[in-house]
Design an enzyme around this catalytic site. Structure first.
Site, PDB file in Angstrom:
ATOM      1  N   ALA A  27       0.833  -1.206   0.000  1.00  8.08           N
ATOM      2  CA  ALA A  27       0.000   0.000   0.000  1.00  8.08           C
ATOM      3  C   ALA A  27       0.868   1.257   0.000  1.00  8.08           C
ATOM      4  CB  ALA A  27      -0.938  -0.019   1.213  1.00  8.08           C
ATOM      5  N   ASP A 141       6.703  -1.336  19.914  1.00  5.34           N
ATOM      6  CA  ASP A 141       7.056  -0.159  20.730  1.00  5.34           C
ATOM      7  C   ASP A 141       8.541   0.173  20.684  1.00  5.34           C
ATOM      8  OD1 ASP A 141       7.672  -2.364  22.236  1.00  5.34           O
ATOM      9  OD2 ASP A 141       6.986  -1.527  24.138  1.00  5.34           O
ATOM     10  N   GLY A 142       9.411  -0.841  20.610  1.00  5.68           N
ATOM     11  CA  GLY A 142      10.849  -0.575  20.532  1.00  5.68           C
ATOM     12  C   GLY A 142      11.180   0.159  19.243  1.00  5.68           C
ATOM     13  N   ASP A 166       0.819  -8.515  19.531  1.00  7.37           N
ATOM     14  CA  ASP A 166       0.463  -8.467  20.959  1.00  7.37           C
ATOM     15  C   ASP A 166      -0.667  -7.472  21.266  1.00  7.37           C
ATOM     16  OD1 ASP A 166       2.548 -10.190  21.178  1.00  7.37           O
ATOM     17  OD2 ASP A 166       3.851  -8.869  22.350  1.00  7.37           O
ATOM     18  N   MET A 208       1.605 -15.753  22.723  1.00  7.97           N
ATOM     19  CA  MET A 208       2.525 -14.620  22.829  1.00  7.97           C
ATOM     20  C   MET A 208       1.823 -13.503  23.600  1.00  7.97           C
ATOM     21  SD  MET A 208       4.834 -14.423  19.435  1.00  7.97           S
ATOM     22  CE  MET A 208       6.218 -15.533  19.303  1.00  7.97           C
ATOM     23  N   GLU A 265       2.399 -15.392  27.551  1.00  7.61           N
ATOM     24  CA  GLU A 265       3.809 -15.628  27.920  1.00  7.61           C
ATOM     25  C   GLU A 265       4.329 -14.648  28.962  1.00  7.61           C
ATOM     26  OE1 GLU A 265       5.655 -13.341  23.981  1.00  7.61           O
ATOM     27  OE2 GLU A 265       6.890 -14.775  25.045  1.00  7.61           O
ATOM     28  N   ARG A 314      -1.890 -31.502  29.483  1.00  4.32           N
ATOM     29  CA  ARG A 314      -0.834 -31.410  28.464  1.00  4.32           C
ATOM     30  C   ARG A 314      -0.525 -29.935  28.156  1.00  4.32           C
ATOM     31  NH1 ARG A 314      -0.095 -36.202  29.136  1.00  4.32           N
ATOM     32  NH2 ARG A 314      -0.250 -37.836  27.564  1.00  4.32           N
ATOM     33  N   HIS A 320       6.401 -19.015  17.649  1.00  6.85           N
ATOM     34  CA  HIS A 320       6.414 -18.142  16.466  1.00  6.85           C
ATOM     35  C   HIS A 320       5.403 -18.510  15.402  1.00  6.85           C
ATOM     36  CE1 HIS A 320       9.964 -16.764  18.489  1.00  6.85           C
ATOM     37  NE2 HIS A 320       9.899 -15.684  17.723  1.00  6.85           N
TER      38      HIS A 320
HETATM   39  P1  ADP Z   1       9.483  -4.194  18.636  1.00 11.31           P
HETATM   40  O1  ADP Z   1       9.624  -3.013  17.763  1.00 11.31           O
HETATM   41  O2  ADP Z   1       8.800  -5.338  17.948  1.00 11.31           O
HETATM   42  O3  ADP Z   1       8.905  -3.846  19.989  1.00 11.31           O
HETATM   43  P2  ADP Z   1      12.147  -4.344  19.836  1.00 11.31           P
HETATM   44  O4  ADP Z   1      11.692  -3.787  21.144  1.00 11.31           O
HETATM   45  O5  ADP Z   1      13.088  -5.484  19.865  1.00 11.31           O
HETATM   46  O6  ADP Z   1      10.947  -4.805  18.903  1.00 11.31           O
HETATM   47  O7  ADP Z   1      12.814  -3.131  19.027  1.00 11.31           O
HETATM   48  C1  ADP Z   1      13.226  -3.324  17.699  1.00 11.31           C
HETATM   49  C2  ADP Z   1      14.428  -2.475  17.413  1.00 11.31           C
HETATM   50  O8  ADP Z   1      14.102  -1.092  17.586  1.00 11.31           O
HETATM   51  C3  ADP Z   1      15.626  -2.685  18.331  1.00 11.31           C
HETATM   52  O9  ADP Z   1      16.388  -3.819  18.005  1.00 11.31           O
HETATM   53  C4  ADP Z   1      16.382  -1.401  18.105  1.00 11.31           C
HETATM   54  O10 ADP Z   1      17.037  -1.419  16.858  1.00 11.31           O
HETATM   55  C5  ADP Z   1      15.245  -0.383  18.008  1.00 11.31           C
HETATM   56  N1  ADP Z   1      15.007   0.233  19.331  1.00 11.31           N
HETATM   57  C6  ADP Z   1      14.305  -0.281  20.357  1.00 11.31           C
HETATM   58  N2  ADP Z   1      14.301   0.535  21.422  1.00 11.31           N
HETATM   59  C7  ADP Z   1      15.044   1.607  21.048  1.00 11.31           C
HETATM   60  C8  ADP Z   1      15.463   2.807  21.711  1.00 11.31           C
HETATM   61  N3  ADP Z   1      15.095   3.092  22.953  1.00 11.31           N
HETATM   62  N4  ADP Z   1      16.244   3.662  21.021  1.00 11.31           N
HETATM   63  C9  ADP Z   1      16.605   3.403  19.749  1.00 11.31           C
HETATM   64  N5  ADP Z   1      16.257   2.298  19.077  1.00 11.31           N
HETATM   65  C10 ADP Z   1      15.500   1.410  19.701  1.00 11.31           C
END
Ligand code: ADP
Length: 393
Positions: A27, A141-142, A166, A208, A265, A314, A320
């Site tokens: 998209a 969120d990361g 999630d 998960m 989990e 069980r 994954h």
């Molecule tokens: P998700 O995005 O699925 O929550 P992660 O929490 O593992 O997965 O974050 C994915 C990637 O985002 C990390 O490996 C890193 O490269 C980046 N990242 C996560 N947190 C931060 C942060 N506080 N600052 C900068 N980059 C970040």
């Protein structure tokens, strides 16, 4: 100077993958080309690929020139098959036939060093050198935390798109991938029911959901799983687990043919030694929640009288499997709507950076760091009550 006819928009997928990411990529590419006439660059393997590309291009003017030539001359599928090419200019054909395909064609990755400002500075230089007008970051969120930092440091628009099975991003009602993962869990529960019923068994299945139990809760409502245990109410104690075992016993005594228990989990136990490995010569390893619970339930039934003593419990951990599979129509539609919102924000000079979100059924842009929607907590509580009222103990 950019080699592109117009400043491009770049897109990357980061962190845990989720079904619907390919629908989003398609998209973004198609809307960019068809509606806005803007070139779209895809970055392979999230921030890791962005850094790899930056490290190649930042060696000097010549390397940057070679990379630009490479991007321009190997467009679309041609660029995609050159796995050493981390930045690919997408065309119509490169995103053909992928709308519902699971996973992400561009790849996703975790990249811990991206948390360091001096490392992000390398990516910022590449973004500027390629003349990127806006960056779209799809992930959890990361990934969105990384996107927010990049936005400040790169001085370009950055649009985040929530992708996680999630559903733990609480500024939006829904993220891309949740609907498909719920579907997969319903499929799995159906299969477990068949065998559980045949043997009058209790099945404990781990879903998960590291911080949030939404995936488990929605799946329990949709599949008819009798019991669901989620992290929101704090650590689960042994007396609480025994009470759950008693509830299962009552149901089985009253004639139930089976019981399906879903456990997220992220559920913690109190005290935590429930989940440590039993071999003291090894470093304590966390055991899956499903195995811990199944063991406790099994011991409980072994101590019962009569037929109850023979009830088998069980465990199963789907892992994954929940991330894969063809995306549902709902996820593909949400992906297209989020892509449209991302483009609107990019093309509107009065709009800033932000994250696409679904609120009250409408897609909108919310700022990075937007607070949780209070409705999400209310909905979770309502889903828990609804699930409890639907059970037949
Ligand atoms: P998700 O995005 O699925 O929550 P992660 O929490 O593992 O997965 O974050 C994915 C990637 O985002 C990390 O490996 C890193 O490269 C980046 N990242 C996560 N947190 C931060 C942060 N506080 N600052 C900068 N980059 C970040």
């Amino acid at each position: 100077m950019s080699t592109f006819p117009d400043r491009p928009v770049a897109v990357l997928f980061s962190g845990g993958d989720s079904p619907g990411m390919n629908a989003l990529l398609r998209a973004i590419a198609r809307l960019g080309l068809n509606r806005h006439g803007v070139p779209v660059l895809g970055v392979r393997e999230g921030y890791r690929g962005l850094l790899r590309a930056a490290r190649r291009a930042n060696r000097g003017e010549k390397d940057l020139f070679v990379m630009k030539q490479e991007i321009g001359s190997r467009k679309g599928r041609w660029g995609l098959i050159h796995s050493e090419q981390d930045v690919i200019q997408l065309d119509h054909a490169s995103v053909s036939g992928i709308v519902g395909a699971g996973g992400t064609m561009l790849g996703s990755a975790r990249c811990l060093e991206f948390k360091k400002p001096e490392v992000r500075a390398e990516a910022v230089k590449l973004i500027k050198d390629l003349g990127v007008r806006a960056l779209i970051v799809a992930g959890g969120d990361g990934s969105l935390a990384g996107a927010q930092l990049l936005e400040k440091e790169a001085g370009v628009k950055v649009i985040g798109v929530p992708c996680t099975i999630d559903n733990d991003l609480l500024f939006t009602q829904m993220s891309i991938g949740v609907d498909t993962a719920v579907s997969t869990l319903v499929w799995a529960v159906d299969h477990f029911k068949d065998t559980a019923r045949s043997h009058k068994r209790i099945m404990v299945m781990e879903t998960m959901g590291a911080k949030h139990g939404e995936l488990a809760r929605l799946s329990a409502i949709a599949s008819g799983a009798e019991m669901v245990i989620t992290p929101e109410n704090g650590p689960v104690t042994m007396p609480q687990i025994l009470k759950l075992a008693e509830t299962i016993k009552t149901g089985m005594v009253c004639g139930r043919s089976h019981t399906i228990v879903l456990v997220a989990e992220g559920v913690q136990f109190e005290p935590e030694h429930f989940v440590q490995g039993s071999d003291p010569s090894h470093l304590p390893t966390k055991r899956n929640r499903a195995y811990v619970l199944a063991d406790i339930f099994q011991s409980y039934f072994h101590e019962q009288e009569g037929e109850l003593k023979d009830l088998e419990v069980r465990p199963s951990v789907l892992g994954h499997l929940q991330r894969g599979g063809h995306a549902t129509p709902q996820d593909c539609i949400l992906a297209a709507r989020f892509a449209q919102q991302a483009w609107e924000a990019i093309m509107d000079p009065n709009e800033g950076s932000g994250i696409t979100a679904l609120r009250q059924g409408r897609v909108q842009l919310v700022p990075f760091g937007a607070p949780d929607m209070p409705e999400r907590a209310e909905m979770s509580a309502e889903f828990s009550r609804l699930h409890a009222s639907l059970s037949s103990w």
